[in-house]
Design an enzyme around this catalytic site. Structure first.
Site, PDB file in Angstrom:
ATOM      1  CB  THR A   1     -11.757  -3.904  37.349  1.00 49.54           C
ATOM      2  OG1 THR A   1     -12.729  -4.032  36.311  1.00 49.54           O
ATOM      3  CG2 THR A   1     -12.332  -3.082  38.487  1.00 49.54           C
ATOM      4  NE  ARG A   2      -6.186  -0.771  32.620  1.00 44.43           N
ATOM      5  CZ  ARG A   2      -5.561  -1.923  32.494  1.00 44.43           C
ATOM      6  NH1 ARG A   2      -6.208  -2.947  31.944  1.00 44.43           N
ATOM      7  NH2 ARG A   2      -4.314  -2.068  32.880  1.00 44.43           N
ATOM      8  CB  VAL A   3     -14.555  -2.241  31.672  1.00 45.26           C
ATOM      9  CG1 VAL A   3     -15.918  -2.158  31.011  1.00 45.26           C
ATOM     10  CG2 VAL A   3     -13.476  -1.811  30.695  1.00 45.26           C
TER      11      VAL A   3
ATOM     12  CG  ASP B   1     -11.147  -4.549  28.875  1.00 47.75           C
ATOM     13  OD1 ASP B   1     -10.507  -3.801  28.124  1.00 47.75           O
ATOM     14  OD2 ASP B   1     -12.026  -5.322  28.466  1.00 47.75           O
ATOM     15  N   GLY B   2      -8.049  -5.194  32.553  1.00 45.49           N
ATOM     16  CA  GLY B   2      -7.734  -5.242  33.976  1.00 45.49           C
ATOM     17  C   GLY B   2      -7.108  -6.580  34.304  1.00 45.49           C
TER      18      GLY B   2
END
Length: 488
Positions: A365-367, A340-341
């Protein structure tokens, strides 16, 4: 009339069919791997025993040119040499590891044997080494933040509980240091940490363990180790055993553990060695074609579970080692697409003295930004914008002969922000102190300081007791330090 002569052939036929199902023959052997024929009830992750009482694990099923079923298997604890023609017996069970409270503050090997025991109550339960990842219905969105204690990560690359955040960088750029700082920052929290060492030297593993002992941080930590001298089978299995340990506490204790896999590039090399020994077809860079599935089924076990399953979470920090800063390698791009990153580390920043050497341009970071605390999000927004302008202006200033005064002031301000990001290893900073430092940078209180005095100012600010900041605002404390020490 006696019916027994008619039933004997049927009983004999049933016995023969049963023997074909549960017994097999070794047709080839290798370094910790065997190829079997027969054993028709074999399945992936199934366990069998040999004549020398060794335990084997099925990892591959395929057919040869004559359409006979062949089985590729690993020997977990080879005791005596095995020859071709030796028989094996299926146990009709999955590979399990014995877990419980005894594993806390302990060091384990890949098959679950205790190397260093904490002396806790010996409550042991069998747990499957490989289990399916939670489905979409069993998951929920990431809502809780995981604090690493590093101001450069918690402010610009926040991480949430249940997230998979990759740490990627060259050799000796501080990948393990980020993991150790994250462990130290959980000392007074409820997060249980599992550190899994894959293919590292025994001296480096001992150095990590002693550094955690010095900080009194092993009582909420478990370590699994497969050193560089271990077999490829143990290095491959250690990652899945390391994922099973925090998964046990997620389900039974409803805790939010942190799993660190250091590192998956050596895990991929171990799996490549196993498949070449099994004489299976190789793909790109001699890796098997299913190397993506090997890592995906490992990392997909990290999730934030729904409240119907207890609401626990498993956060994972996989580590990948790159060559010459090339993040477009085969294994690194595979893991980047799974996680997720990523936190990308730069060797140039490391050599220039900027620690941690985080490349802001490649890190993402995606979350985690959803779970970031609103106070940190408020003070870090201005900081990230100013840092982005500084990076752009710095690259432009290398080609410009003369800069205006406003551009020079922006460069000086950006250099102060970079000095604020510098943080020595094994010294995590709490969330409240991070917010205070970033708020001081936004209030232009550090404008009177020279760049070389910013580090000294931060050390003096961090030495102030925490209860003082509850009574006195951080800006007044900073003004007192500037007036008394720096005469500003």
């Amino acid at each position: 009339m006696n019916p027994q002569p008619q039933t004997l052939p049927i009983m004999l036929l049933v016995t023969i069919e049963k023997n074909i199902l549960i017994y097999g023959v070794i047709i080839s052997t290798g370094y910790g791997v065997v190829t079997l024929e027969g054993l028709l009830i074999a399945f992936i992750s199934g366990v069998f025993t040999t004549q020398s009482f060794s335990i084997g694990l099925v990892v591959n099923l395929y057919q040869n040119d004559t359409m006979n079923l062949l089985i590729g298997a690993l020997l977990l604890n080879p005791r005596n040499p095995l020859d071709q023609g030796s028989t094996v017996h299926a146990l009709s069970s999955l590979a399990t590891i014995i877990l419980g409270d005894c594993t806390i503050a302990s060091i384990l090997d890949p098959v679950g044997n205790l190397i260093f025991n904490s002396g806790r109550i010996n409550m042991q339960y069998p747990w499957a080494i490989e289990s399916p990842a939670p489905g979409i219905i069993d998951r929920q969105s990431v809502t809780e933040a995981l604090q690493t204690g590093l101001i450069a990560i918690d402010s610009s690359i926040p991480i949430g509980c249940g997230q998979r955040e990759l740490i990627v960088g060259d050799r000796q750029t501080g990948k393990t240091s980020i993991s150790i700082d994250s462990i130290l920052n959980q000392k007074y929290s409820t997060i249980f940490t599992v550190y899994t060492s894959l293919g590292q030297s025994s001296s480096s593993i001992l150095q990590v363990f002693l550094s955690l002992v010095q900080k009194d941080a092993i009582f909420y930590l478990s370590m699994l180790m497969a050193t560089a001298s271990s077999s490829a089978v143990h290095q491959y299995l250690c990652a899945y055993s390391g994922a099973a340990l925090p998964e046990f506490f997620v389900i039974t204790g409803e805790l939010p553990p942190l799993l660190i896999l250091d590192d998956l590039s050596r895990h991929a090399c171990a799996y490549r060695e196993i498949y070449l020994l099994l004489r299976r077809p190789a793909g790109r860079e001699a890796y098997p074609g299913e190397i993506f599935f090997v890592h995906s089924r490992l990392l997909e076990r990290s999730a934030k579970l729904s409240y119907n399953l207890g609401g626990g979470s498993l956060t994972c920090f996989p580590v990948i080692e790159t060559l010459a800063g090339d993040v477009s390698g085969y294994i690194s791009t595979n893991v980047i697409s799974i996680t997720d990153g990523q936190i990308a580390l730069s060797a140039d920043l490391f050599l220039s003295g900027i620690l941690p050497a985080i490349d802001v341009g490649l890190s993402v970071t995606r979350v985690g930004s959803i779970a970031q605390w609103y106070g940190m999000k408020y003070v870090a927004g201005f900081y990230k914008l100013e840092l982005a302008h500084f990076v752009e202006l710095q690259s432009f200033s290398q080609f410009a002969a003369d800069l205006g005064q406003e551009s020079k002031n922006r460069l000086t301000k950006g250099l102060r922000l970079v000095e604020i990001l510098k943080q020595s290893s094994r010294s995590p900073i709490s969330l409240t102190r991070q917010v205070g430092i970033l708020s001081l940078a936004n209030q232009k209180l550090l404008k009177a300081l020279s760049i070389k005095d910013v580090g000294l100012f931060l050390n003096l600010y961090l030495d102030i007791p925490a209860w003082t900041l509850l009574l006195i605002p951080p800006n007044l404390v900073a003004k007192s330090i500037l007036c008394c020490v720096f005469k500003a």
